[in-house]
Enzyme design. Structure first.
Site, PDB file in Angstrom:
ATOM      1  N   GLY A 176       0.809  -1.221   0.000  1.00 53.21           N
ATOM      2  CA  GLY A 176       0.000   0.000   0.000  1.00 53.21           C
ATOM      3  C   GLY A 176       0.840   1.268   0.000  1.00 53.21           C
TER       4      GLY A 176
ATOM      5  N   LEU B 276       0.290   3.568  -2.172  1.00 51.49           N
ATOM      6  CA  LEU B 276       0.633   3.379  -3.590  1.00 51.49           C
ATOM      7  C   LEU B 276       1.138   4.670  -4.234  1.00 51.49           C
ATOM      8  CD1 LEU B 276      -2.347   1.094  -4.692  1.00 51.49           C
ATOM      9  CD2 LEU B 276      -0.117   0.430  -3.770  1.00 51.49           C
TER      10      LEU B 276
ATOM     11  N   GLY C 264       5.294   4.114  -8.922  1.00 54.65           N
ATOM     12  CA  GLY C 264       6.011   2.845  -9.109  1.00 54.65           C
ATOM     13  C   GLY C 264       5.022   1.688  -9.080  1.00 54.65           C
ATOM     14  N   HIS C 265       4.192   1.655  -8.023  1.00 57.27           N
ATOM     15  CA  HIS C 265       3.151   0.620  -7.956  1.00 57.27           C
ATOM     16  C   HIS C 265       2.219   0.723  -9.167  1.00 57.27           C
ATOM     17  CE1 HIS C 265       3.898   1.313  -3.477  1.00 57.27           C
ATOM     18  NE2 HIS C 265       4.131   0.026  -3.599  1.00 57.27           N
TER      19      HIS C 265
ATOM     20  N   LYS D 168      12.971  -2.482  -8.546  1.00 60.36           N
ATOM     21  CA  LYS D 168      13.437  -1.668  -7.413  1.00 60.36           C
ATOM     22  C   LYS D 168      13.926  -2.568  -6.279  1.00 60.36           C
ATOM     23  CE  LYS D 168      13.106   1.864  -4.311  1.00 60.36           C
ATOM     24  NZ  LYS D 168      12.886   1.176  -3.068  1.00 60.36           N
TER      25      LYS D 168
ATOM     26  N   SER E 281       9.329   5.339  -3.564  1.00 64.64           N
ATOM     27  CA  SER E 281       9.185   4.363  -2.495  1.00 64.64           C
ATOM     28  C   SER E 281       8.147   4.889  -1.516  1.00 64.64           C
ATOM     29  CB  SER E 281      10.519   4.190  -1.767  1.00 64.64           C
ATOM     30  OG  SER E 281      10.313   3.559  -0.512  1.00 64.64           O
TER      31      SER E 281
HETATM   32  P1  AMP Z   1       5.944  -2.501  -1.718  1.00 63.88           P
HETATM   33  O1  AMP Z   1       4.578  -1.924  -1.547  1.00 63.88           O
HETATM   34  O2  AMP Z   1       7.040  -1.563  -1.352  1.00 63.88           O
HETATM   35  O3  AMP Z   1       6.074  -3.868  -1.089  1.00 63.88           O
HETATM   36  O4  AMP Z   1       6.138  -2.728  -3.279  1.00 63.88           O
HETATM   37  C1  AMP Z   1       5.220  -3.492  -4.021  1.00 63.88           C
HETATM   38  C2  AMP Z   1       5.794  -3.745  -5.385  1.00 63.88           C
HETATM   39  O5  AMP Z   1       6.032  -2.505  -6.046  1.00 63.88           O
HETATM   40  C3  AMP Z   1       7.147  -4.476  -5.334  1.00 63.88           C
HETATM   41  O6  AMP Z   1       7.190  -5.434  -6.374  1.00 63.88           O
HETATM   42  C4  AMP Z   1       8.128  -3.363  -5.571  1.00 63.88           C
HETATM   43  O7  AMP Z   1       9.336  -3.801  -6.166  1.00 63.88           O
HETATM   44  C5  AMP Z   1       7.348  -2.473  -6.534  1.00 63.88           C
HETATM   45  N1  AMP Z   1       7.883  -1.101  -6.495  1.00 63.88           N
HETATM   46  C6  AMP Z   1       8.060  -0.312  -5.417  1.00 63.88           C
HETATM   47  N2  AMP Z   1       8.632   0.864  -5.762  1.00 63.88           N
HETATM   48  C7  AMP Z   1       8.846   0.805  -7.099  1.00 63.88           C
HETATM   49  C8  AMP Z   1       9.410   1.692  -8.076  1.00 63.88           C
HETATM   50  N3  AMP Z   1       9.896   2.888  -7.741  1.00 63.88           N
HETATM   51  N4  AMP Z   1       9.456   1.290  -9.354  1.00 63.88           N
HETATM   52  C9  AMP Z   1       8.972   0.064  -9.716  1.00 63.88           C
HETATM   53  N5  AMP Z   1       8.421  -0.813  -8.856  1.00 63.88           N
HETATM   54  C10 AMP Z   1       8.352  -0.460  -7.563  1.00 63.88           C
END
Ligand code: AMP
Length: 278
Positions: free
Chosen positions: A28, A30, A33-34, A149, A185
């Protein structure tokens, strides 16, 4: 779009879906990137499920589980606008019952978790693999989308899928950055203005390294020295070079090298990670 918080309803909905299912697992808060993962999933599947779950078993005792940003309403809007069919946002007790310390876990082998993020976050990837395996089973997804990432996470999930014969395709998605190259992030929300400025030095070190390699420099030692100078305002946890196919460390750069950095910014003590294909 349906927002579902319990497993039995999710199973019922999944059973009624026609066509392929794409899964985007997230914690979450979001951001773009997400969204890039979600957009790719929507473009490749009839149905997309986004899971939003701050997974306690992948956090260490002194990490940011409690303060991790939670914004389900905003996240749901983003998903709805992007064409998602189901947001699965369960409570911890729904996922793990009353005792999350007494679970069957999937533990990736020592050789892939004894380094990089796995070294500084013991048990982290056991928690990641276990929740991801559960989400694969619950959603019966044909494809799942993961960001580069988190390069070590992506490598470990791909290995888990091969080793355990999960019937799912893992789709890697490129890193999305701000205009000034800071990798997006959810944890960027913690950054003070001065942290954000200092944090930029991580991507600067990575892009600088790429330029050095293009000029013919192949020794990681030289690039590390230069990177440490660029990141002098940060507490650097690691600067490492691995072969993207094996995640073995490299001392000389070749066409398969990924350079990875983890570092903390000083004011908020936020831990940031980033990487680049050299
Ligand atoms: P998280 O919510 O941080 O667990 O991320 C969920 C998904 O989004 C994971 O597969 C991450 O690698 C991807 N993700 C997070 N930040 C980025 C970004 N800046 N660019 C591409 N994918 C991302």
């Amino acid at each position: 779009m349906k927002i579902i918080d319990n497993i039995s309803e999710l199973k019922k909905e999944i059973a009624q879906l026609q066509g392929s299912i794409g899964l985007v697992p997230t914690m979450g808060a979001l951001h773009d990137g997400h969204k890039s993962l979600i957009d790719k999933a929507v473009s490749e599947n009839e149905n997309v499920v986004v899971s939003i779950f701050v997974n306690p078993i992948q956090f260490g005792a002194n990490e940011d589980l409690d303060k991790y940003p939670r914004q389900l309403e905003l996240d749901s809007k983003l998903c709805e606008n992007a064409g998602v069919k189901i947001v699965f946002a369960p409570k911890v007790s729904e996922m793990y019952g009353e005792n999350k310390n007494n679970l069957t876990l999937i533990c990736p082998p020592y050789g892939v978790v004894d380094k990089l993020c796995g070294k500084s976050r013991p048990g982290h990837f056991d928690g990641v693999c276990s929740v991801v395996a559960k989400l694969f089973n619950l959603t019966k997804a044909n494809k799942a989308y993961f960001g580069q990432k988190d390069a070590q996470q992506l490598f470990i999930i791909q290995k888990m899928v091969r080793d355990l014969n999960f019937d799912i395709e893992i789709v890697p998605c490129p890193i999305v950055r701000e205009a000034d190259n800071l990798a997006l992030s959810s944890r960027n929300q913690y950054l003070t203005p001065s942290d954000r400025k200092d944090g930029l030095s991580i991507s600067k070190a990575l892009f600088n390294a790429k330029e050095m390699v293009e000029r013919g420099i192949k020794q990681t030692r030289v690039i590390i020295d230069n990177s440490l100078k660029i990141m002098e305002e940060l507490d650097v946890e690691y600067i490492e070079f691995v072969d993207k196919n094996t995640f073995e460390f490299q001392e000389e750069i070749d066409e398969n090298t990924i350079m990875l950095i983890a570092a903390r910014v000083k004011e908020s003590n936020t831990r940031l990670i980033d990487n680049i294909n050299l």
